[in-house]
Scaffold this motif. Structure first.
Motif, PDB file in Angstrom:
ATOM      1  N   TYR A  32     -24.456 -50.854  34.027  1.00  0.00           N
ATOM      2  CA  TYR A  32     -25.617 -50.297  33.326  1.00  0.00           C
ATOM      3  C   TYR A  32     -25.171 -49.945  31.918  1.00  0.00           C
ATOM      4  O   TYR A  32     -24.129 -49.307  31.721  1.00  0.00           O
ATOM      5  CB  TYR A  32     -26.109 -49.056  34.069  1.00  0.00           C
ATOM      6  CG  TYR A  32     -27.294 -48.351  33.454  1.00  0.00           C
ATOM      7  CD1 TYR A  32     -27.221 -47.002  33.124  1.00  0.00           C
ATOM      8  CD2 TYR A  32     -28.490 -49.009  33.225  1.00  0.00           C
ATOM      9  CE1 TYR A  32     -28.301 -46.333  32.578  1.00  0.00           C
ATOM     10  CE2 TYR A  32     -29.569 -48.354  32.669  1.00  0.00           C
ATOM     11  CZ  TYR A  32     -29.476 -47.012  32.353  1.00  0.00           C
ATOM     12  OH  TYR A  32     -30.558 -46.361  31.808  1.00  0.00           O
ATOM     13  N   ARG A  51     -29.545 -53.502  32.647  1.00  0.00           N
ATOM     14  CA  ARG A  51     -28.668 -53.538  33.812  1.00  0.00           C
ATOM     15  C   ARG A  51     -27.918 -54.868  33.829  1.00  0.00           C
ATOM     16  O   ARG A  51     -28.322 -55.834  33.200  1.00  0.00           O
ATOM     17  CB  ARG A  51     -29.486 -53.336  35.079  1.00  0.00           C
ATOM     18  CG  ARG A  51     -30.165 -51.976  35.092  1.00  0.00           C
ATOM     19  CD  ARG A  51     -30.677 -51.546  36.437  1.00  0.00           C
ATOM     20  NE  ARG A  51     -31.330 -50.249  36.320  1.00  0.00           N
ATOM     21  CZ  ARG A  51     -30.694 -49.087  36.347  1.00  0.00           C
ATOM     22  NH1 ARG A  51     -29.392 -49.056  36.515  1.00  0.00           N
ATOM     23  NH2 ARG A  51     -31.345 -47.948  36.226  1.00  0.00           N
ATOM     24  N   LYS A  93     -22.042 -47.416  32.140  1.00  0.00           N
ATOM     25  CA  LYS A  93     -21.917 -46.645  33.369  1.00  0.00           C
ATOM     26  C   LYS A  93     -21.538 -47.583  34.499  1.00  0.00           C
ATOM     27  O   LYS A  93     -22.054 -48.696  34.593  1.00  0.00           O
ATOM     28  CB  LYS A  93     -23.242 -45.957  33.694  1.00  0.00           C
ATOM     29  CG  LYS A  93     -23.163 -44.980  34.860  1.00  0.00           C
ATOM     30  CD  LYS A  93     -24.482 -44.266  35.098  1.00  0.00           C
ATOM     31  CE  LYS A  93     -25.362 -45.037  36.068  1.00  0.00           C
ATOM     32  NZ  LYS A  93     -24.843 -45.012  37.442  1.00  0.00           N
ATOM     33  N   ASN A  97     -20.695 -44.031  39.762  1.00  0.00           N
ATOM     34  CA  ASN A  97     -20.143 -43.039  38.859  1.00  0.00           C
ATOM     35  C   ASN A  97     -21.246 -42.649  37.896  1.00  0.00           C
ATOM     36  O   ASN A  97     -21.809 -43.509  37.236  1.00  0.00           O
ATOM     37  CB  ASN A  97     -18.947 -43.638  38.114  1.00  0.00           C
ATOM     38  CG  ASN A  97     -18.140 -42.591  37.365  1.00  0.00           C
ATOM     39  OD1 ASN A  97     -18.685 -41.574  36.953  1.00  0.00           O
ATOM     40  ND2 ASN A  97     -16.869 -42.849  37.191  1.00  0.00           N
ATOM     41  N   GLU A  98     -21.565 -41.379  37.832  1.00  0.00           N
ATOM     42  CA  GLU A  98     -22.732 -40.967  37.071  1.00  0.00           C
ATOM     43  C   GLU A  98     -22.493 -40.790  35.573  1.00  0.00           C
ATOM     44  O   GLU A  98     -23.426 -40.737  34.801  1.00  0.00           O
ATOM     45  CB  GLU A  98     -23.291 -39.660  37.640  1.00  0.00           C
ATOM     46  CG  GLU A  98     -23.742 -39.769  39.089  1.00  0.00           C
ATOM     47  CD  GLU A  98     -24.766 -40.877  39.263  1.00  0.00           C
ATOM     48  OE1 GLU A  98     -24.612 -41.698  40.180  1.00  0.00           O
ATOM     49  OE2 GLU A  98     -25.718 -40.953  38.452  1.00  0.00           O
ATOM     50  N   LYS A  99     -21.255 -40.664  35.147  1.00  0.00           N
ATOM     51  CA  LYS A  99     -21.008 -40.368  33.739  1.00  0.00           C
ATOM     52  C   LYS A  99     -21.195 -41.598  32.879  1.00  0.00           C
ATOM     53  O   LYS A  99     -21.040 -42.737  33.304  1.00  0.00           O
ATOM     54  CB  LYS A  99     -19.594 -39.832  33.558  1.00  0.00           C
ATOM     55  CG  LYS A  99     -18.493 -40.870  33.777  1.00  0.00           C
ATOM     56  CD  LYS A  99     -17.131 -40.250  33.536  1.00  0.00           C
ATOM     57  CE  LYS A  99     -16.028 -41.286  33.670  1.00  0.00           C
ATOM     58  NZ  LYS A  99     -14.687 -40.684  33.476  1.00  0.00           N
ATOM     59  N   LEU A 100     -21.552 -41.346  31.610  1.00  0.00           N
ATOM     60  CA  LEU A 100     -21.639 -42.398  30.608  1.00  0.00           C
ATOM     61  C   LEU A 100     -20.355 -42.397  29.786  1.00  0.00           C
ATOM     62  O   LEU A 100     -19.830 -41.335  29.446  1.00  0.00           O
ATOM     63  CB  LEU A 100     -22.837 -42.158  29.685  1.00  0.00           C
ATOM     64  CG  LEU A 100     -24.227 -42.232  30.307  1.00  0.00           C
ATOM     65  CD1 LEU A 100     -25.285 -41.904  29.248  1.00  0.00           C
ATOM     66  CD2 LEU A 100     -24.483 -43.605  30.906  1.00  0.00           C
ATOM     67  N   PHE A 102     -19.089 -43.596  26.171  1.00  0.00           N
ATOM     68  CA  PHE A 102     -19.623 -43.993  24.879  1.00  0.00           C
ATOM     69  C   PHE A 102     -18.554 -44.652  24.017  1.00  0.00           C
ATOM     70  O   PHE A 102     -17.363 -44.326  24.115  1.00  0.00           O
ATOM     71  CB  PHE A 102     -20.120 -42.765  24.107  1.00  0.00           C
ATOM     72  CG  PHE A 102     -21.415 -42.201  24.595  1.00  0.00           C
ATOM     73  CD1 PHE A 102     -21.463 -41.390  25.709  1.00  0.00           C
ATOM     74  CD2 PHE A 102     -22.593 -42.466  23.917  1.00  0.00           C
ATOM     75  CE1 PHE A 102     -22.659 -40.851  26.160  1.00  0.00           C
ATOM     76  CE2 PHE A 102     -23.799 -41.934  24.350  1.00  0.00           C
ATOM     77  CZ  PHE A 102     -23.827 -41.131  25.476  1.00  0.00           C
ATOM     78  N   GLY A 103     -18.994 -45.536  23.132  1.00  0.00           N
ATOM     79  CA  GLY A 103     -18.147 -46.059  22.089  1.00  0.00           C
ATOM     80  C   GLY A 103     -18.112 -45.103  20.914  1.00  0.00           C
ATOM     81  O   GLY A 103     -18.733 -44.036  20.941  1.00  0.00           O
TER      82      GLY A 103
END
Lengths: 112, 113
Positions: A32, A51, A93, A97-100, A102-103
């Motif tokens: 995702y 997705r 994501k 695993n729920e965390k994002l 980031f770049g």
């Protein structure tokens, strides 16, 4: 460790032109992906998501493309406006695993 | 309706002080996240709540960081004995449930002198 990265830290585009912001990701388990816009002094604002079972998704003036073969994500903004000036982040994501993750972001500047 | 709110918006602390940062999620949002954003960087995950349960705290950088959400709504991120490297913007995000969009608050800018 694996992380999301961006090819270009800054991008300047003439008002009215289209802009393309690129992002490379290294975690093949990610399923995702989201693009966020962050203006100075504000929190990230959701733009569009996709997705891993899709390769393209369109929104209002924005399109996200996903190339899983080369682990590449891009955000296309059509007919850029001064209000599009901001820092843009891609995030990923992994399933379960729920965390994002980031770049580091690309700063987009629209030239009037 | 109101979005995610955070308070204070700015906090200056002397090194060694304890701080508490508050997040009011969107009403009805089950999930709540805390992120740390250093200057010029993307947000980095700290911790995640589903209702009052803290399901993931793998991103908390040290045991000086503690988060709670006792009633499944408002959350507090506490940093004990602050250090200069704790200076950052602390972002809170909430979402209705799994696999939905995360809405971010404006953040709290913490400066440790």
């Amino acid at each position: 460790g694996e992380s999301v990265g961006l090819h270009l830290p800054t991008l300047s585009v003439q008002e009215g032109d289209n802009s393309i912001i690129n992002c490379a990701y290294s975690n093949s388990a990610s399923d995702y992906f989201i693009w966020y816009k962050q203006e100075s002094g504000k929190g990230p604002q959701f733009i569009i998501d996709i997705r891993s079972n899709m390769d393209k998704r369109q929104g209002q003036r924005v399109t996200v493309l996903l190339n899983k073969t080369v682990k590449h994500l891009s955000l296309q903004i059509a007919a850029t406006q001064p209000g599009d000036s901001a820092v843009y982040f891609c995030a990923e994501k992994m399933g379960g695993n729920e965390k994002l993750t980031f770049g580091t972001g690309t700063r987009l500047t629209i030239i009037p | 309706g109101a979005g995610v709110s955070q308070s204070p918006r700015y906090k200056v602390a002397k090194r060694g002080q304890d701080v508490a940062l508050r997040c009011d999620p969107i009403s009805g949002h089950v999930s709540l996240f805390w992120y740390q954003q250093a200057l010029g960087q993307g947000p980095e995950f700290l911790t995640y709540f589903q209702n009052e349960a803290q399901l993931d705290k793998s991103g908390l950088p040290s045991d000086r960081f503690f988060a709670e959400r006792p009633e499944g709504s408002v959350s507090t991120l506490k940093i004990q004995r602050t250090q200069q490297e704790d200076s950052a913007v602390y972002l809170c995000a909430s979402r209705v449930d799994r696999d939905t969009e995360q809405f971010f608050g404006p953040g709290t800018r913490l400066t440790v002198l």
